[in-house]
Design a protein around this motif. Structure first.
Motif, mmCIF file in Angstrom:
data_model
loop_
_atom_site.group_PDB
_atom_site.id
_atom_site.type_symbol
_atom_site.label_atom_id
_atom_site.label_comp_id
_atom_site.label_asym_id
_atom_site.label_seq_id
_atom_site.Cartn_x
_atom_site.Cartn_y
_atom_site.Cartn_z
ATOM 1 N N VAL A 148 -53.206 106.722 88.862
ATOM 2 C CA VAL A 148 -52.565 105.551 88.272
ATOM 3 C C VAL A 148 -52.557 105.623 86.613
ATOM 4 O O VAL A 148 -51.708 104.879 85.908
ATOM 5 N N ASP A 149 -53.606 106.007 86.056
ATOM 6 C CA ASP A 149 -53.654 106.006 84.748
ATOM 7 C C ASP A 149 -52.522 106.840 83.973
ATOM 8 O O ASP A 149 -51.745 106.522 83.090
ATOM 9 N N MET A 150 -52.258 108.036 85.003
ATOM 10 C CA MET A 150 -51.121 108.717 84.495
ATOM 11 C C MET A 150 -49.756 108.073 84.263
ATOM 12 O O MET A 150 -48.814 108.173 83.374
ATOM 13 N N ARG A 151 -49.426 107.405 85.324
ATOM 14 C CA ARG A 151 -48.193 106.399 85.462
ATOM 15 C C ARG A 151 -48.008 105.406 84.420
ATOM 16 O O ARG A 151 -46.892 105.366 83.636
ATOM 17 N N ARG A 152 -49.298 105.125 84.064
ATOM 18 C CA ARG A 152 -49.299 103.783 83.084
ATOM 19 C C ARG A 152 -49.154 104.502 81.656
ATOM 20 O O ARG A 152 -48.340 104.016 80.972
ATOM 21 N N ARG A 153 -49.777 105.551 81.409
ATOM 22 C CA ARG A 153 -49.527 106.327 80.127
ATOM 23 C C ARG A 153 -48.130 106.627 79.949
ATOM 24 O O ARG A 153 -47.571 106.607 78.850
ATOM 25 N N LEU A 154 -47.422 107.351 81.018
ATOM 26 C CA LEU A 154 -46.030 107.882 80.984
ATOM 27 C C LEU A 154 -45.124 106.749 80.769
ATOM 28 O O LEU A 154 -44.256 106.868 79.910
ATOM 29 N N GLY A 155 -45.399 105.618 81.376
ATOM 30 C CA GLY A 155 -44.661 104.574 81.322
ATOM 31 C C GLY A 155 -44.485 103.795 79.885
ATOM 32 O O GLY A 155 -43.636 103.507 79.205
ATOM 33 N N ALA A 156 -45.937 103.858 79.299
ATOM 34 C CA ALA A 156 -46.071 103.397 77.811
ATOM 35 C C ALA A 156 -45.427 104.017 76.890
ATOM 36 O O ALA A 156 -44.894 103.853 75.918
ATOM 37 N N ALA A 157 -45.468 105.764 77.008
ATOM 38 C CA ALA A 157 -44.834 106.401 76.231
ATOM 39 C C ALA A 157 -43.195 106.162 76.312
ATOM 40 O O ALA A 157 -42.709 106.386 75.380
ATOM 41 N N ALA A 158 -42.708 106.045 77.573
ATOM 42 C CA ALA A 158 -41.242 105.751 77.567
ATOM 43 C C ALA A 158 -40.701 104.679 76.728
ATOM 44 O O ALA A 158 -39.664 104.706 76.263
ATOM 45 N N LEU A 159 -41.659 103.496 77.043
ATOM 46 C CA LEU A 159 -41.462 102.362 76.409
ATOM 47 C C LEU A 159 -41.498 102.434 74.771
ATOM 48 O O LEU A 159 -40.693 101.874 74.182
ATOM 49 N N ASP A 160 -42.187 103.296 74.227
ATOM 50 C CA ASP A 160 -42.306 103.574 72.854
ATOM 51 C C ASP A 160 -41.085 104.454 72.390
ATOM 52 O O ASP A 160 -40.522 103.924 71.175
ATOM 53 N N LEU A 161 -40.441 105.249 73.296
ATOM 54 C CA LEU A 161 -39.372 105.830 73.095
ATOM 55 C C LEU A 161 -38.192 104.832 72.926
ATOM 56 O O LEU A 161 -37.280 104.884 72.269
#
Length: 322
Positions: free
Chosen positions: A134-147
């Motif tokens: 769950v934490d991984m998906r949230r972090r990956l999503g946040a990183a994609a939003l930053d891009l």
């Protein structure tokens, strides 16, 4: 063919995907939980997609048609394959794959690669820093939003055109096809189907969007391989017979103690009564995948390797599938 996953003691996969507040588009709560035959097509980049087509065509040419499964689960490159086999015969898809002329190398980054320079290293660090799936998906999503915040906003349109050109039929098939993704804004796992109210092209484009997020309406999505892993075989739970094609060979980028690799998924399916067979690339073909997964020049070779495997395995799989 690899069919010997061992039991595990990690948290059941179904618990990992039971979070509330999924997007409206998600099909998880309305899809049936049982059936006869399920085909699971895992992710694996451009060469993985070619290999999937080759295996399915090899099986088909040897007399075993797996394209009429009662449910097909597609993830990332496997989502493209799932849509492709719904719109053309395996023989047609295979012929087109081996005959395709790779685009010339110009030195310029492709649209798919340019927004995701260093993508593998960046996502590896995110996975390593995450506490759980769950934490991984949230972090990956946040990183994609930053891009996305630093992009020119053209990614969704450009990527949609590329994906649309790969599909022989852009309509959802009548039989059950499930396409996986992750909501970049919430980190929630998502499953699309023909009742999700979106085009098949958009579902596939979202499932394959591993750099910048892909926009559908008010939602932004990233690669379906982040939902659980490259196969998402848990979506075949309840089916009597499950055939899994895994270009990544069942490996996972998540820590072993999370229990999310293909072996763990297969163990869960078998515990619930499914018969499961898996097909992975042979050891001598591993150079076609992994770091070379986006090398378009290797697609014909990957397709031929898969076709040889499919033809060789058709006889041993016939009783299982039919």
């Amino acid at each position: 063919m690899n069919t010997t996953p061992s039991p595990h003691t990690a948290t059941p996969l179904n618990q990992a995907v039971s979070e509330r507040n999924r997007p409206r588009l998600d099909a998880t709560d309305r899809m049936g939980a049982d059936g006869e035959r399920a085909l699971v097509l895992g992710g694996g980049g451009s060469t993985g997609n070619a290999w999937l087509i080759g295996v399915i065509a090899g099986l088909f040419d040897a007399g075993l048609d797996v394209t009429a499964a009662d449910r097909t689960v597609g993830t990332s490159a496997g989502s493209t394959a799932a849509a492709q086999i719904a719109g053309a015969t395996p023989t047609e898809l295979y012929a087109a794959t081996v005959a395709a002329v790779p685009p010339p190398r110009t030195g310029a980054a492709s649209p798919r690669r340019s927004p995701a320079a260093g993508h593998m290293d960046r996502t590896r660090r995110i996975v390593e820093d995450s506490a759980d799936i769950v934490d991984m998906r949230r972090r990956l999503g946040a990183a994609a939003l930053d891009l996305d915040a630093t992009s020119d906003g053209s990614w969704t349109t450009r990527w949609r055109d590329i994906v649309a050109a790969r599909l022989p039929d852009q309509r959802w098939p009548q039989r059950s096809v499930l396409i996986t993704a992750v909501d970049a804004q919430s980190g929630d796992p998502v499953v699309f189907d023909r009742d999700s109210g979106i085009d098949l092209v958009d579902a596939v484009a979202a499932s394959c969007s591993s750099g910048l997020p892909y926009r559908i309406g008010d939602h932004l999505f990233i690669d379906g391989g982040y939902r659980i892993n490259a196969e998402n075989a848990d979506l075949a739970d309840g089916f009597a017979r499950v055939l899994v094609l895994s270009p990544f060979g069942g490996r996972t980028r998540t820590p072993a103690d999370w229990g999310l690799d293909l072996a763990a998924q297969v163990a869960d399916l078998r515990t619930h009564g499914s018969r499961v067979e898996t097909i992975c690339p042979t050891d001598d073909a591993e150079h076609l995948f992994g770091a070379n997964a986006m090398d378009y020049s290797l697609r014909p070779t990957a397709a031929r390797v898969g076709h040889d495997q499919g033809r060789a395995l058709a006889g041993s799989l016939a009783d299982f599938w039919t």
